[in-house]
Structure formats: structure tokens, C-alpha cells
Design a protein around this motif. Structure first.
Motif, PDB file in Angstrom:
ATOM      1  N   TRP A  94      30.928  37.749  41.703  1.00 45.95           N
ATOM      2  CA  TRP A  94      29.941  38.674  41.154  1.00 45.95           C
ATOM      3  C   TRP A  94      30.611  39.647  40.171  1.00 45.95           C
ATOM      4  N   ALA A  95      31.770  40.168  40.577  1.00 47.62           N
ATOM      5  CA  ALA A  95      32.474  41.121  39.715  1.00 47.62           C
ATOM      6  C   ALA A  95      32.838  40.474  38.387  1.00 47.62           C
ATOM      7  N   PHE A  96      33.250  39.201  38.432  1.00 48.94           N
ATOM      8  CA  PHE A  96      33.602  38.503  37.188  1.00 48.94           C
ATOM      9  C   PHE A  96      32.406  38.468  36.242  1.00 48.94           C
ATOM     10  N   LYS A  97      31.223  38.196  36.794  1.00 54.26           N
ATOM     11  CA  LYS A  97      30.017  38.181  35.945  1.00 54.26           C
ATOM     12  C   LYS A  97      29.806  39.535  35.289  1.00 54.26           C
ATOM     13  N   MET A  98      30.079  40.588  36.034  1.00 48.15           N
ATOM     14  CA  MET A  98      29.879  41.928  35.507  1.00 48.15           C
ATOM     15  C   MET A  98      30.867  42.224  34.383  1.00 48.15           C
ATOM     16  N   TYR A  99      32.126  41.802  34.573  1.00 47.23           N
ATOM     17  CA  TYR A  99      33.151  42.054  33.557  1.00 47.23           C
ATOM     18  C   TYR A  99      32.925  41.210  32.308  1.00 47.23           C
ATOM     19  N   ASP A 100      32.376  40.024  32.511  1.00 38.80           N
ATOM     20  CA  ASP A 100      32.121  39.116  31.388  1.00 38.80           C
ATOM     21  C   ASP A 100      30.841  39.559  30.690  1.00 38.80           C
ATOM     22  N   ILE A 101      30.940  40.648  29.950  1.00 38.97           N
ATOM     23  CA  ILE A 101      29.769  41.322  29.386  1.00 38.97           C
ATOM     24  C   ILE A 101      28.953  40.403  28.480  1.00 38.97           C
ATOM     25  N   ASP A 102      29.616  39.558  27.681  1.00 35.88           N
ATOM     26  CA  ASP A 102      28.863  38.683  26.775  1.00 35.88           C
ATOM     27  C   ASP A 102      28.553  37.317  27.389  1.00 35.88           C
ATOM     28  N   SER A 103      28.883  37.143  28.676  1.00 37.56           N
ATOM     29  CA  SER A 103      28.551  35.918  29.425  1.00 37.56           C
ATOM     30  C   SER A 103      29.085  34.640  28.780  1.00 37.56           C
ATOM     31  N   ASN A 104      30.309  34.720  28.228  1.00 40.82           N
ATOM     32  CA  ASN A 104      30.868  33.525  27.592  1.00 40.82           C
ATOM     33  C   ASN A 104      31.878  32.794  28.479  1.00 40.82           C
ATOM     34  N   GLY A 105      31.999  33.233  29.748  1.00 42.37           N
ATOM     35  CA  GLY A 105      32.869  32.532  30.685  1.00 42.37           C
ATOM     36  C   GLY A 105      34.290  33.047  30.755  1.00 42.37           C
ATOM     37  N   SER A 106      34.591  34.106  30.014  1.00 45.08           N
ATOM     38  CA  SER A 106      35.926  34.703  30.084  1.00 45.08           C
ATOM     39  C   SER A 106      35.834  36.192  29.766  1.00 45.08           C
TER      40      SER A 106
END
Length: 203
Positions: free
Chosen positions: A105-117
Motif C-alpha cells: 500500500w505504501a508503495f502505491k502512495m509513494y508512486d505518485i504518478d502510478s508508473n510502477g516505480s
């Protein structure tokens, strides 16, 4: 806030879903729901109200920026509102979730532009919001949310550089979900910092 007799009831399917997918008991879910409907009689939570509610978990910090990122992560359709099920899932993952779920979940939050990184700028934005959130002794009028009792060398910029040094295994300037989870699980301090959590990921 709204007439008790007209308040919505939690559906059986939503209750069963939340019992299966969160750490909350049936009674706790019903209690959360009653409070949610009291504050949000129409069954939807705006970002402004979400920040007010979430701030209760971090009364000594500045929750606005971090909550904005949380809200974005759960408001999948960008409607500007989340329903009770989405709300309790957010609370569960951030407050009670197991380490791997919390990190995904945290990774999704950090990946602001939702490009997988996650690139450095994205990481920096979230780290700044976490410093604000956890800054119990943040000087109210200090520039850039400076924290008075923190090591002056411990800035969001230096922390971001440190995180990339640990996590960016192939030195390509971005962190993948796999690198993020591995790095956090191997470093308790990083885990606690990046999830705004004080529990031990080993537990």
C-alpha cells in the motif's frame, strides 16, 4: 449532524468483507461505521473530513500533506470522496496491516504518478509529508516545517538520498516495488519511517 432515524445501515456484504479483509472485529467495524455515518450522513467522506479524522491518530503533527497522499491512494476514481469500506481499509492498512500489505500500500502512495516505480522527487515529497506528520516538536512557525529537536543534518533531502543508496539496487534512479519491500523489510528504521509506523515489521 443528521437525523439518527435516517442514517444508512452498513450492508451485510460490506460487513462480511471488512471482517475478512481487516483486523477489526465485527463490533469494532459497527462502532467505526456509526461514527463514520454520524460525521458523514450521506455515506461519503471528503478529503477535508478525512484529514480531520486521521489527524486524531497524529495529534502532535501536521497531517494534511500525508493525508492528501493517503486519500489519493484510496480515491481510485478521483471522485474526491471515499466510502466507508474504502475508509476502514485505509485505517486498517495504515494502523493495523501486516508488514507486506502495508508496504504494498505504501508503495502505491509513494508512486505518485502510478508508473510502477518511485523516483527521487516522488520519494522526497512523501518524506517531507512524513516529517510533518511525525513532527511532534515541529516549530509552528519555522520555515519548511523545521523540527527543532531533530539533527539539523537529518533533512528530507538527506533521508531521500540515504533511502536511494539502500534501496536502488541497480542504481537506475528509481525504486521498484520489489526493491522497496526488500529494503524496508531488511531495515526496521526504514520500515517505520516509510510507513509512519512504530511497530516492528518482524512481528
Amino acid at each position: 449532524m443528521g437525523c439518527v432515524s435516517s442514517k444508512k445501515k452498513l450492508s451485510k456484504s460490506d460487513l462480511e468483507f471488512l471482517e475478512e479483509n481487516t483486523e477489526f472485529t465485527k463490533d469494532q467495524i459497527v462502532e467505526w461505521y456509526e461514527g463514520f455515518i454520524l460525521d458523514c450522513p450521506n455515506g461519503e467522506l471528503t478529503k477535508k473530513k478525512f484529514i480531520q479524522v486521521y489527524r486524531q491518530f497524529f495529534p502532535n503533527g501536521q497531517a494534511e500533506a500525508f493525508c492528501t497522499h493517503i486519500f489519493r491512494t484510496f480515491d481510485a476514481d478521483n471522485s474526491g470522496k471515499i466510502d466507508f469500506k474504502e475508509f476502514l481499509m485505509a485505517i486498517n492498512i495504515t494502523a493495523k496491516g501486516n508488514p507486506e500489505k502495508k508496504l504494498k500500500w505504501a508503495f502505491k502512495m509513494y508512486d505518485i504518478d502510478s508508473n510502477g516505480s518511485i523516483d527521487r522527487q516522488e520519494m522526497l515529497r512523501i518524506i517531507e509529508s512524513i516529517y510533518d506528520l511525525l513532527g511532534a516538536t515541529a516549530a509552528q512557525n519555522a520555515p519548511n516545517g523545521a523540527i527543532t529537536n531533530r539533527d539539523p543534518n537529518d533533512t528530507p533531502e538527506s533521508r531521500t538520498a540515504q533511502i536511494f543508496a539502500v534501496m536502488d539496487e541497480d542504481n537506475n534512479g528509481v525504486i521498484t516495488e520489489e526493491e522497496f519491500i526488500r529494503g524496508c523489510m531488511a531495515d526496521r528504521v526504514l520500515y517505520q519511517m516509510l510507513t509512519a509506523d512504530t511497530s516492528d515489521p518482524e512481528r
